[in-house]
Design a protein around this motif. Structure first.
Motif, PDB file in Angstrom:
ATOM      1  N   ILE A  12     -13.412   2.442  -2.113  1.00 45.31           N
ATOM      2  CA  ILE A  12     -13.606   2.018  -0.728  1.00 45.31           C
ATOM      3  C   ILE A  12     -12.303   1.738  -0.025  1.00 45.31           C
ATOM      4  O   ILE A  12     -12.292   1.477   1.176  1.00 45.31           O
ATOM      5  CB  ILE A  12     -14.477   0.734  -0.654  1.00 45.31           C
ATOM      6  N   SER A  13     -11.188   1.761  -0.728  1.00 48.27           N
ATOM      7  CA  SER A  13      -9.937   1.347  -0.109  1.00 48.27           C
ATOM      8  C   SER A  13      -8.776   2.195  -0.590  1.00 48.27           C
ATOM      9  O   SER A  13      -8.750   2.648  -1.733  1.00 48.27           O
ATOM     10  CB  SER A  13      -9.667  -0.128  -0.433  1.00 48.27           C
ATOM     11  N   SER A  14      -7.820   2.382   0.309  1.00 43.21           N
ATOM     12  CA  SER A  14      -6.594   3.082  -0.079  1.00 43.21           C
ATOM     13  C   SER A  14      -5.590   2.118  -0.692  1.00 43.21           C
ATOM     14  O   SER A  14      -4.583   2.536  -1.253  1.00 43.21           O
ATOM     15  CB  SER A  14      -5.969   3.737   1.157  1.00 43.21           C
ATOM     16  N   ARG A  15      -5.866   0.833  -0.591  1.00 44.17           N
ATOM     17  CA  ARG A  15      -4.920  -0.189  -1.047  1.00 44.17           C
ATOM     18  C   ARG A  15      -5.236  -0.626  -2.474  1.00 44.17           C
ATOM     19  O   ARG A  15      -6.387  -0.915  -2.791  1.00 44.17           O
ATOM     20  CB  ARG A  15      -4.983  -1.403  -0.114  1.00 44.17           C
TER      21      ARG A  15
ATOM     22  N   ASN B 116       0.844  -1.193   0.000  1.00 48.37           N
ATOM     23  CA  ASN B 116       0.000   0.000   0.000  1.00 48.37           C
ATOM     24  C   ASN B 116       0.882   1.247   0.000  1.00 48.37           C
ATOM     25  O   ASN B 116       1.344   1.696   1.055  1.00 48.37           O
ATOM     26  CB  ASN B 116      -0.914   0.024   1.219  1.00 48.37           C
ATOM     27  N   PRO B 117       1.149   1.814  -1.165  1.00 55.10           N
ATOM     28  CA  PRO B 117       2.037   2.978  -1.255  1.00 55.10           C
ATOM     29  C   PRO B 117       1.471   4.225  -0.609  1.00 55.10           C
ATOM     30  O   PRO B 117       2.185   5.221  -0.448  1.00 55.10           O
ATOM     31  CB  PRO B 117       2.201   3.158  -2.772  1.00 55.10           C
ATOM     32  N   ASN B 118       0.186   4.180  -0.230  1.00 51.06           N
ATOM     33  CA  ASN B 118      -0.451   5.355   0.362  1.00 51.06           C
ATOM     34  C   ASN B 118      -0.225   5.474   1.867  1.00 51.06           C
ATOM     35  O   ASN B 118      -0.622   6.462   2.472  1.00 51.06           O
ATOM     36  CB  ASN B 118      -1.953   5.333   0.066  1.00 51.06           C
TER      37      ASN B 118
ATOM     38  N   ARG C 177      -0.628  -6.008  -6.300  1.00 52.21           N
ATOM     39  CA  ARG C 177       0.728  -5.470  -6.231  1.00 52.21           C
ATOM     40  C   ARG C 177       1.208  -5.182  -7.654  1.00 52.21           C
ATOM     41  O   ARG C 177       0.665  -5.712  -8.617  1.00 52.21           O
ATOM     42  CB  ARG C 177       1.659  -6.483  -5.542  1.00 52.21           C
ATOM     43  N   ASN C 178       2.235  -4.352  -7.779  1.00 53.58           N
ATOM     44  CA  ASN C 178       2.727  -3.953  -9.105  1.00 53.58           C
ATOM     45  C   ASN C 178       1.575  -3.422  -9.949  1.00 53.58           C
ATOM     46  O   ASN C 178       1.309  -3.889 -11.049  1.00 53.58           O
ATOM     47  CB  ASN C 178       3.396  -5.134  -9.822  1.00 53.58           C
ATOM     48  N   SER C 179       0.880  -2.444  -9.389  1.00 54.76           N
ATOM     49  CA  SER C 179      -0.377  -1.997  -9.978  1.00 54.76           C
ATOM     50  C   SER C 179      -0.237  -1.392 -11.373  1.00 54.76           C
ATOM     51  O   SER C 179      -1.205  -1.312 -12.111  1.00 54.76           O
ATOM     52  CB  SER C 179      -1.045  -0.963  -9.061  1.00 54.76           C
ATOM     53  N   GLY C 180       0.966  -1.016 -11.752  1.00 52.11           N
ATOM     54  CA  GLY C 180       1.132  -0.437 -13.069  1.00 52.11           C
ATOM     55  C   GLY C 180       1.338  -1.453 -14.167  1.00 52.11           C
ATOM     56  O   GLY C 180       1.415  -1.115 -15.347  1.00 52.11           O
ATOM     57  N   GLU C 181       1.408  -2.738 -13.808  1.00 50.98           N
ATOM     58  CA  GLU C 181       1.708  -3.777 -14.791  1.00 50.98           C
ATOM     59  C   GLU C 181       0.466  -4.601 -15.124  1.00 50.98           C
ATOM     60  O   GLU C 181      -0.576  -4.473 -14.487  1.00 50.98           O
ATOM     61  CB  GLU C 181       2.817  -4.688 -14.250  1.00 50.98           C
ATOM     62  N   ALA C 182       0.611  -5.466 -16.122  1.00 46.67           N
ATOM     63  CA  ALA C 182      -0.506  -6.337 -16.530  1.00 46.67           C
ATOM     64  C   ALA C 182      -0.871  -7.289 -15.392  1.00 46.67           C
ATOM     65  O   ALA C 182      -0.028  -7.642 -14.564  1.00 46.67           O
ATOM     66  CB  ALA C 182      -0.109  -7.132 -17.769  1.00 46.67           C
ATOM     67  N   LEU C 183      -2.141  -7.687 -15.362  1.00 49.03           N
ATOM     68  CA  LEU C 183      -2.623  -8.541 -14.288  1.00 49.03           C
ATOM     69  C   LEU C 183      -1.974  -9.918 -14.324  1.00 49.03           C
ATOM     70  O   LEU C 183      -1.979 -10.600 -15.349  1.00 49.03           O
ATOM     71  CB  LEU C 183      -4.144  -8.696 -14.385  1.00 49.03           C
TER      72      LEU C 183
END
Length: 861
Positions: free
Chosen positions: A677-680, A254-256, A684-690
């Motif tokens: 609903i979430s800060s998370r 969670n980078p936030n 993970r690696n949210s900028g990449e392909a699923l």
């Protein structure tokens, strides 16, 4: 610990108290006039009936909805249709809340405590046995229960809605129609969700609602009862209950979450706690108007008021001072005023003893891979650089451990740390500040997720020693988190390495010889399937207990449990009640998250009931001290075979080319990241392909639950049981089931998960050219699992032993059936060419249905 009421009596109460009242208040709710939703209440029952009929006929959601629109409305444009569906969603979301409130209002009538397995019953058995009495004394001395609230994104209700639910429940208890009518109108006009995603501090504040309004009272009430009981039997009182908190401290993925967030949450918890104290103190002051206590009352008022409301106050741990002053007031009341109103002081005193200045312990969690990067960064700078060879990262595990010196040092940074490295270093430094302000219990645990080797923990200790901490004053518990099937299998070996490390051994001795180990149910299920996850954790607990006992370490397992059985939920207390002496069970620690919080701990009544269940389960297990029958060769062997068969089946499914495409196409998985609903992040690696490995377990389970297929909660268990029957081992499987409470609980929870599945809703998928065969595979395993589980349990229907719970599930599923169909309708539309405006509308439709489906399930995610 199950209710002692006869089943038919509970069913009668449920029918009269829950179903009848829900139908009454729902009919009232449907007639209420709300802005922009005129006539919706009239159309909704017709829509529900259309949905039920369409599902029975295995029609597609599109056909069901289009036929209804044509028959009962004059809507013709896409916008008119989606607007009507949105209004249906709004109503159904609130129907779920209404049903929750009605059910919660009847909680005490439906759930009668089992006095035979209570703590009091246990003490009564010791009256004539000195040996038994001493054993219970020792159990009480060692036992503790820690409930840890976590901010996982399935607790959808904001504080405003939670307050309405609370008031609505109270009004329903006394059938106050006038107040109920007003609250239903308020509910209809109150937004359920934020327009933007919450920050970690927002999440902490929302979750703190439960601390302030439920746990503050419930935990103290339970502790008061325990103290009274212990006093009756001449046993020293002991605080048994502890509260933990993850929002603001859990930064894994969670980078936030940053150091400032962590400090803010710590201060917020303190301030909310002192406002609770001050609220109670005002009641005391209103009653204690006698001579002899004026000065102490005045001093106490000033202290509590400043700590509750003065944001400029420099905080410090004043819990012992508060306890001293409250005791002074109490002594005067006892000695000079016949103990008048002393119970009021006792109540606040008990709370201060429980919550100190921290309320709940803030856990810090970070991934081991990040912490390795932090260690590597520090090794580049003086004087640390002189302690390590340049090829440290290439060394073997043993060589790395040998190279660790555990020397305190002040690192001279020539380059400024950035990102997650900076976050870790700042957090390590500020833990000391939080302990100084709120007491050691405010923040004393650092959890290392994805822990794969002993050096993951030992290197973290070095980071503390390099950033402001001294070895003799290191008031931190380092908690490894083992999650995957592979990590669980090597956990005991890792801990053996730690226990025999001279520095770590000395550190544990300073921490009272206690070691917490966290085990993750969610990721282990996502990794290996339901049965393999539970079996792997069972074996890991046995091995870890043996290792700890050999080294004379007091071990506490911290179970990372989610709401559904596939994430460690279900009848949780029965897991703890079924432990044998081979598994450490004197300290029960578990996460409570998502809808589990509101469903099991949403009111003082339900929280007290569930806390007592867990305490009774832990103490009762300690009394039995019996061998766990699953460790007998025959039982162990049969579970090992079934777990492996189940694992193979689940792994084959995961490797299927259509596994992720199916989820992305037919579930709202790809839209979950847009839910505010979430800060998370969803993965993970949210900028990449699923990728499946990056996908968070909670998103994985949520996607399957939205499909009403709950694959993580059962898949593979039918194949495993059928294989054993084919091999002629059915008699042994049945024997294991009859003898083992642990295995029986696994089966019961599996049946609960399947009861919340309904393949008839998606039966139309069987004809899909691309996904039809894959759907059939899922359905076949469901039917096989259902057949084999019923045969094993000797039942005719799923959850036969829990008819009230089964009925509750059935009603909830009926309420949200239209939401599921609207969701599938929207997802199907998104597979076609649509305008950008239509795309946004359909995405919003699908997203909004997720809330109601999860809320209704109560432990679906």
């Amino acid at each position: 610990m199950q209710s002692q009421q006869p089943t038919n009596q509970r069913e009668s109460i449920f029918n009269n108290e829950v179903i009848s009242r829900f139908e009454l208040y729902n009919s009232l709710f449907l007639t209420l006039p709300f802005y922009k939703i005129k006539d919706t209440g009239t159309l909704l029952p017709l829509f529900i009936k259309s949905c039920e009929d369409g599902v029975k006929n295995q029609e597609t959601p599109a056909k069901i909805i289009e036929r209804f629109i044509a028959k009962y409305t004059s809507n013709t444009t896409n916008k008119e249709i989606t607007d009507l569906l949105f209004r249906f969603i709004q109503y159904i979301e609130r129907q779920v809340v209404l049903f929750d409130a009605v059910e919660d209002a009847s909680f005490n009538k439906l759930n009668v405590k089992d006095e035979q397995s209570s703590l009091r019953a246990l003490f009564h058995k010791t009256v004539d046995s000195k040996e038994l009495h001493e054993k219970v004394d020792k159990l009480i001395e060692d036992f503790s229960l820690r409930l840890v609230l976590t901010a996982h994104p399935t607790q959808f209700y904001p504080g405003s809605v939670l307050a309405i639910i609370n008031d609505l429940t109270a009004a329903i208890k006394i059938n106050d129609i006038s107040v109920i009518n007003q609250l239903l109108q308020q509910l209809g006009k109150t937004p359920f969700f934020n327009k933007k995603s919450p920050t970690p501090v927002d999440e902490a504040l929302n979750l703190a609602w439960y601390l302030e309004n439920v746990f503050y009272f419930a935990a103290a009430n339970i502790q008061t009862g325990i103290n009274q009981l212990l006093s009756e039997f001449h046993v020293d009182s002991k605080n048994i209950i502890e509260l933990g908190f993850w929002p603001g401290g859990d930064r894994d993925g969670n980078p936030n979450v940053d150091p400032e967030t962590t400090l803010q949450v710590s201060k917020m918890l303190r301030q909310i706690l002192f406002r609770c104290y001050y609220r109670d103190f005002r009641n005391i002051k209103r009653r204690i108007t006698f001579r002899g206590v004026e000065s102490t009352i005045g001093v106490l008022q000033d202290i509590l008021y400043k700590n509750a409301f003065d944001s400029n106050l420099e905080p410090e741990d004043i819990s012992q001072d508060l306890i001293t002053q409250l005791n002074q007031i109490r002594d005067i009341l006892v000695e000079d005023h016949d103990s008048l109103f002393a119970p009021l002081v006792d109540d606040l005193l008990r709370k201060v003893e429980l919550y100190g200045c921290h309320f709940a312990s803030l856990d810090i969690r970070q991934d081991s891979r990040i912490l390795r990067e932090v260690h590597a960064f520090c090794r580049k700078h003086k004087p640390i650089s002189s302690l390590f060879s340049s090829n440290y990262d290439e060394l073997s595990e043993d060589e790395k451990i040998s190279a660790l010196s555990f020397k305190s040092a002040k690192v001279i940074y020539t380059t400024e740390p950035e990102g997650l490295v900076n976050d870790a270093l700042q957090t390590i430094a500020e833990i000391k500040e939080m302990q100084k302000s709120n007491g050691e219990m405010a923040c004393h645990r650092f959890i290392i997720s994805n822990c794969q080797q002993a050096s993951d923990i030992l290197q973290l200790i070095e980071l503390f020693l390099w950033n402001g901490w001294e070895a003799e004053e290191l008031n931190i518990d380092f908690v490894p988190l083992f999650e995957t099937v592979n990590d669980l299998s090597g956990a005991a070996e890792i801990m053996e390495t730690l226990y025999t490390n001279s520095f770590y051994k000395a550190h544990l001795a300073r921490r009272g010889g206690k070691q917490d180990i966290m085990l993750g149910y969610s990721d282990s299920t996502k990794d290996g399937g339901y049965l393999m996850a539970n079996w792997s954790i069972f074996k890991a607990k046995v091995g870890l207990t043996q290792t700890a006992e050999k080294q004379n370490i007091q071990l506490a397992f911290f179970d990372g449990r989610g709401g559904p059985p596939s994430r460690g939920g279900g009848k949780t207390h029965r897991f703890y009640a079924s432990m044998g002496k081979e598994i450490a069970n004197k300290n029960i620690q578990l996460t409570i998250q998502g809808q589990t919080i509101s469903s099991q701990y949403g009111s003082i009544d339900s929280a007290e009931f569930n806390i007592e269940q867990l305490i009774n389960a832990g103490i009762a297990t300690g009394m039995k001290e019996k061998h766990n029958v699953l460790l007998d060769d025959a039982n162990f062997s049969i579970l090992e075979k079934m777990a492996n068969d189940s694992y193979d089946a689940f792994l084959n499914l995961r490797k299927h080319d259509l596994f992720l495409p199916y989820l992305e196409t037919w579930s709202p998985l790809s839209l979950l990241s847009k839910i505010t609903i979430s800060s998370r992040p969803v993965k993970r690696n949210s900028g990449e392909a699923l990728k499946l490995d990056d996908l968070r377990a909670i998103s994985f389970v949520t996607a399957w639950s939205q499909l009403k297929q709950n694959i993580p909660g059962y898949f593979g268990i039918g194949t495993a049981l059928k294989n054993q029957e084919n091999e002629g081992n059915w008699e042994q499987v049945n024997k294991t089931y009859q003898q083992s409470g642990y295995f029986k609980t696994i089966i019961d929870n599996c049946m609960m998960s399947m009861s919340k599945s309904d393949f008839t809703i998606t039966a139309y998928m069987a004809n899909d050219k691309k996904f039809g065969a894959f759907w059939q595979t899922l359905h076949d395993e469901f039917e096989l699992s259902k057949t084999m589980l019923l045969k094993l349990a000797g039942h005719q229907v799923l959850m036969e032993n829990y008819p009230v719970e089964k009925l509750s599930i059935a009603i909830r599923e009926k309420i949200v059936l239209p939401l599921v169909l609207i969701q599938h309708f929207a997802l199907e539309r998104l597979q076609h060419q649509v305008t950008e405006q239509e795309k946004q509308a359909y995405e919003k439709l699908a997203i909004r249905t997720v809330y109601g489906v999860v809320n209704a399930g109560r432990n679906l995610a």
